[in-house]
Motif scaffolding. Structure first.
Motif, mmCIF file in Angstrom:
data_model
loop_
_atom_site.group_PDB
_atom_site.id
_atom_site.type_symbol
_atom_site.label_atom_id
_atom_site.label_comp_id
_atom_site.label_asym_id
_atom_site.label_seq_id
_atom_site.Cartn_x
_atom_site.Cartn_y
_atom_site.Cartn_z
ATOM 1 N N LYS A 129 -2.789 3.953 -1.579
ATOM 2 C CA LYS A 129 -1.541 4.478 -2.134
ATOM 3 C C LYS A 129 -1.624 5.987 -2.307
ATOM 4 O O LYS A 129 -0.629 6.701 -2.102
ATOM 5 C CB LYS A 129 -1.231 3.795 -3.468
ATOM 6 C CG LYS A 129 -0.870 2.324 -3.348
ATOM 7 C CD LYS A 129 -0.556 1.723 -4.715
ATOM 8 C CE LYS A 129 -0.192 0.258 -4.588
ATOM 9 N NZ LYS A 129 0.111 -0.343 -5.905
ATOM 10 N N GLU A 130 -2.787 6.480 -2.696
ATOM 11 C CA GLU A 130 -2.959 7.930 -2.835
ATOM 12 C C GLU A 130 -2.819 8.628 -1.479
ATOM 13 O O GLU A 130 -2.190 9.690 -1.373
ATOM 14 C CB GLU A 130 -4.318 8.242 -3.457
ATOM 15 C CG GLU A 130 -4.438 7.800 -4.911
ATOM 16 C CD GLU A 130 -5.852 7.957 -5.443
ATOM 17 O OE1 GLU A 130 -6.026 7.804 -6.671
ATOM 18 O OE2 GLU A 130 -6.783 8.203 -4.640
ATOM 19 N N TYR A 190 1.407 -6.130 -12.063
ATOM 20 C CA TYR A 190 0.010 -6.027 -11.651
ATOM 21 C C TYR A 190 -0.122 -5.136 -10.414
ATOM 22 O O TYR A 190 0.697 -5.203 -9.485
ATOM 23 C CB TYR A 190 -0.562 -7.411 -11.341
ATOM 24 C CG TYR A 190 -1.940 -7.375 -10.743
ATOM 25 C CD1 TYR A 190 -3.060 -7.192 -11.546
ATOM 26 C CD2 TYR A 190 -2.123 -7.496 -9.369
ATOM 27 C CE1 TYR A 190 -4.339 -7.135 -10.995
ATOM 28 C CE2 TYR A 190 -3.386 -7.444 -8.809
ATOM 29 C CZ TYR A 190 -4.497 -7.266 -9.633
ATOM 30 O OH TYR A 190 -5.746 -7.213 -9.086
ATOM 31 N N GLU A 191 -1.146 -4.290 -10.407
ATOM 32 C CA GLU A 191 -1.482 -3.477 -9.241
ATOM 33 C C GLU A 191 -2.951 -3.688 -8.893
ATOM 34 O O GLU A 191 -3.808 -3.650 -9.776
ATOM 35 C CB GLU A 191 -1.233 -1.999 -9.502
ATOM 36 C CG GLU A 191 0.232 -1.639 -9.702
ATOM 37 C CD GLU A 191 0.442 -0.144 -9.761
ATOM 38 O OE1 GLU A 191 0.100 0.549 -8.777
ATOM 39 O OE2 GLU A 191 0.935 0.332 -10.792
ATOM 40 N N THR A 202 0.822 -1.218 0.000
ATOM 41 C CA THR A 202 0.000 0.000 0.000
ATOM 42 C C THR A 202 0.853 1.264 0.000
ATOM 43 O O THR A 202 0.326 2.357 0.193
ATOM 44 C CB THR A 202 -0.945 0.007 1.217
ATOM 45 O OG1 THR A 202 -0.184 -0.150 2.415
ATOM 46 C CG2 THR A 202 -1.968 -1.115 1.122
ATOM 47 N N ARG A 235 -5.608 1.196 -4.537
ATOM 48 C CA ARG A 235 -5.226 2.469 -5.155
ATOM 49 C C ARG A 235 -5.423 3.650 -4.195
ATOM 50 O O ARG A 235 -4.559 4.511 -4.076
ATOM 51 C CB ARG A 235 -6.039 2.699 -6.425
ATOM 52 C CG ARG A 235 -5.728 4.016 -7.138
ATOM 53 C CD ARG A 235 -6.545 4.162 -8.417
ATOM 54 N NE ARG A 235 -7.982 4.090 -8.136
ATOM 55 C CZ ARG A 235 -8.706 5.118 -7.709
ATOM 56 N NH1 ARG A 235 -8.117 6.306 -7.512
ATOM 57 N NH2 ARG A 235 -9.993 5.004 -7.495
ATOM 58 N N ARG A 236 -6.573 3.686 -3.514
ATOM 59 C CA ARG A 236 -6.859 4.809 -2.629
ATOM 60 C C ARG A 236 -5.856 4.869 -1.473
ATOM 61 O O ARG A 236 -5.421 5.961 -1.073
ATOM 62 C CB ARG A 236 -8.294 4.713 -2.097
ATOM 63 C CG ARG A 236 -8.696 5.861 -1.186
ATOM 64 C CD ARG A 236 -8.519 7.207 -1.863
ATOM 65 N NE ARG A 236 -8.824 8.320 -0.964
ATOM 66 C CZ ARG A 236 -8.263 9.512 -1.047
ATOM 67 N NH1 ARG A 236 -7.367 9.750 -1.999
ATOM 68 N NH2 ARG A 236 -8.593 10.465 -0.199
ATOM 69 N N SER A 293 3.016 4.209 -1.684
ATOM 70 C CA SER A 293 3.002 4.946 -2.946
ATOM 71 C C SER A 293 4.325 4.758 -3.675
ATOM 72 O O SER A 293 5.338 4.362 -3.080
ATOM 73 C CB SER A 293 2.782 6.432 -2.671
ATOM 74 O OG SER A 293 3.838 6.945 -1.867
ATOM 75 N N GLU A 350 -6.472 -2.776 -7.825
ATOM 76 C CA GLU A 350 -7.257 -1.550 -7.880
ATOM 77 C C GLU A 350 -7.785 -1.166 -6.498
ATOM 78 O O GLU A 350 -7.873 0.029 -6.164
ATOM 79 C CB GLU A 350 -8.420 -1.724 -8.863
ATOM 80 C CG GLU A 350 -9.388 -0.554 -8.936
ATOM 81 C CD GLU A 350 -8.730 0.749 -9.361
ATOM 82 O OE1 GLU A 350 -9.247 1.821 -8.985
ATOM 83 O OE2 GLU A 350 -7.691 0.703 -10.059
ATOM 84 N N GLU A 351 -8.120 -2.164 -5.672
ATOM 85 C CA GLU A 351 -8.703 -1.835 -4.372
ATOM 86 C C GLU A 351 -7.687 -1.212 -3.408
ATOM 87 O O GLU A 351 -8.066 -0.705 -2.348
ATOM 88 C CB GLU A 351 -9.335 -3.074 -3.737
ATOM 89 C CG GLU A 351 -8.397 -4.258 -3.569
ATOM 90 C CD GLU A 351 -8.490 -5.227 -4.727
ATOM 91 O OE1 GLU A 351 -8.533 -6.443 -4.476
ATOM 92 O OE2 GLU A 351 -8.506 -4.758 -5.889
#
Length: 569
Positions: free
Chosen positions: A535-536, A526-527, A159, A532-533, A161, A529-530
């Motif tokens: 990491k942001e 591969y990343e 998780t 992503r937030r 970034s 998607e769940e």
């Protein structure tokens, strides 16, 4: 070859990176010459033991180290699919076979685990992956606090970034990231040291968390069934050169690539911001010069140093940084056995071996009758072993591998294998099985004189080494870099990384040449998607100089001011 048409390319080096670039460029209409001093395929190639084949059989096969193709490899399988193979609709990729099991072998077989990693089993849970680490647990098999903390470390990395991965974890050792100090020997052996030595031949104290965390993340997604639907672990159905490299070279020849074996680049001639020629040394004292419109330097990292003072640094002074990159040894040893000995249907990790051994029994995956095809008719199997730690004292002679004779290395490895595979009642390996052995000849001087050397050392990703690694594009207008040390999505010295670098060099050349064709695809990892937030959120925290939201001290230490929890550490 002579430059001037705008379409001529010289590729310096015929390993995986060089052959990849040659194939991509030839498919786009370039006139390509590849020069290689030793053998096509570089460290990936296989060889044979001279004089061991009798009665029309082939010599016994040998490798620099066994090959495996993890599920997260995408670029390399794409190349393999495009190499024609008679009877196969998927090219030489059709020569890959699934290895459905992974054994974590332990001393005396106490606490060993066999993980089912087959595609047919379907997605696994994170809990199953943790148990597959092979860590000795309590009587009920419960997850102890150390294994749970290791799960935390993986969650923190997954998780994190991109900014934190390069800015903090690249500068943090895997040892520090996993809080090895103060942990149990079992935790350090399985989760810390085992994750580096048996895979990337690097010491956990110096290897970056960016590299090891990324590698384990990619493996983990494969085991979880995320990304492309392909087996988590695959191996070839024959010696590497037979199954892959030789068909590749034949395909390049059909594409019109000029393949020149036995020639080593000695010097680059540079004028202004361009390379205008390459001086080659051939057999004996023969020398010649080649010139082309474009040059791809696809030499191994340990061969780059000599060329820096002979034109490479003149072409791009930034390449001097590569002198700071480090290598270590990961060496292949083959045991030829008189009976089939499939220890497990896949790879074996010897968690307690001081020399960080891994192995695979090859005959079970090959499409030929081993006894009828190779050797003198009495060899039925090949147990291929990788030795990844050459500086740790062994259990038989009490010496590190670098200080042993070749015979002592072999005896020590056999002793460490049997220590793990025999429990006093079952003897998987015994002296009666052993027909002969072959240790990679790239390792020299084990029997003296002088210190032992290795002609095929492997790049290790030490902390901060990302900044020392070049991109495919250089300051010279017509020179491009390829090799497993060049920056690419797979941040690890692997065949996948070498292949990706060859594609990246192709794309940089296409841009410089104003070529309008499709670029080569450099596949991203591969990343999820769940995630992503998360990491942001972490990117924002990192910009503020704050720790990762899930990053906590280990339960065995309540220290404050630990550098792992500061972006300036």
């Amino acid at each position: 070859m002579s430059g001037g048409s705008g379409r001529t390319v010289v590729v310096l080096g015929g390993g995986v990176a060089g052959l990849t670039a040659a194939m991509e460029l030839a498919e786009r209409g370039f006139e390509v010459t590849v020069v290689e001093p030793s053998g096509w395929g570089g460290k990936a190639r296989s060889a044979s033991v001279p004089g061991t084949g009798t009665g029309g059989r082939l010599d016994l096969p040998s490798e620099h180290g066994f090959r495996f193709f993890p599920g997260f490899y995408r670029s390399l399988p794409d190349t393999m699919r495009r190499i024609p193979l008679e009877g196969s609709s998927s090219g030489v990729e059709g020569n890959l076979r699934e290895a459905p099991q992974m054994l974590s072998a332990r001393s005396g077989r106490i606490g060993e685990t066999v993980a089912d990693v087959s595609l047919a089993t379907g997605p696994r849970t994170p809990l199953q992956i943790l148990r597959a680490r092979g860590m000795r647990l309590g009587a009920e098999g419960e997850l102890n606090e150390e294994l749970l903390y290791f799960a935390n470390r993986m969650l923190v990395y997954m998780t994190s970034s991109a900014e934190r991965r390069l800015g903090q974890w690249e500068r943090t050792s895997w040892w520090d990231f996993t809080a090895a100090d103060g942990a149990s020997e079992e935790y350090r052996k399985v989760c810390v040291v085992g994750a580096t030595r048996t895979v990337v031949a690097a010491r956990a104290e110096v290897c970056s968390a960016h590299t090891v965390g990324g590698f384990l993340e990619a493996f983990g997604y494969g085991f979880l069934g995320r990304g492309e639907a392909q087996a988590a672990d695959r191996v070839l159905n024959a010696p590497t050169s037979t199954a892959w490299i030789d068909p590749w070279v034949r395909h390049l020849d059909r594409l019109g690539v000029r393949l020149e074996l036995g020639w080593r680049v000695e010097r680059l001639r540079v004028r202004g911001r361009a390379v205008v020629g390459a001086v080659l040394r051939g057999p004996g004292t023969r020398r010649r010069e080649v010139d082309a419109d474009w040059y791809v330097c696809a030499l191994p990292v340990d061969r780059i140093g000599a060329l820096l003072e002979r034109g490479l640094a003149e072409a791009d002074p930034e390449l001097k940084k590569t002198a700071g990159l480090r290598t270590d040894w990961m060496v292949g040893l083959q045991f030829y056995l008189t009976e089939p000995t499939p220890i497990t249907r896949g790879h074996v990790i010897y968690q307690d071996s001081p020399w960080a051994l891994t192995s695979i029994s090859q005959a079970q995956f090959w499409d030929t009758d081993f006894r009828a095809t190779y050797g003198d008719g009495t060899v039925a199997d090949c147990l291929s072993v990788d030795i990844s730690s050459w500086d740790t004292p062994g259990i038989l002679y009490g010496k590190p591998a670098r200080e042993c004779t070749r015979a002592e290395v072999v005896a020590e490895v056999w002793a460490q294998l049997t220590d793990a595979l025999d429990d006093g009642r079952r003897r998987t390996l015994h002296e009666g099985l052993l027909h002969s052995w072959h240790l990679d000849p790239a390792v020299r001087n084990l029997d003296g004189p002088g210190p032992a050397t290795n002609d095929e050392a492997l790049l290790i990703n030490t902390t901060g080494s990302w900044e020392l690694r070049p991109t495919a594009e250089t300051a010279a207008v017509n020179l491009f870099m390829a090799g497993d040390f060049v920056r690419c999505p797979v941040n690890l010295a692997t065949m996948e990384g070498a292949n990706q670098s060859g594609r990246a060099a192709t794309n940089a050349l296409l841009r410089a040449a104003g070529h309008g064709g499709e670029p080569a695809v450099v596949h991203a990892l591969y990343e999820a998607e769940e995630l992503r937030r998360l990491k942001e959120v972490d990117a924002a925290l990192y910009r503020q100089g704050r720790a990762h939201i899930l990053d906590t001290p280990p339960p065995w230490s309540c220290r404050t001011g630990d550098s792992r929890f500061s972006t300036t550490g």
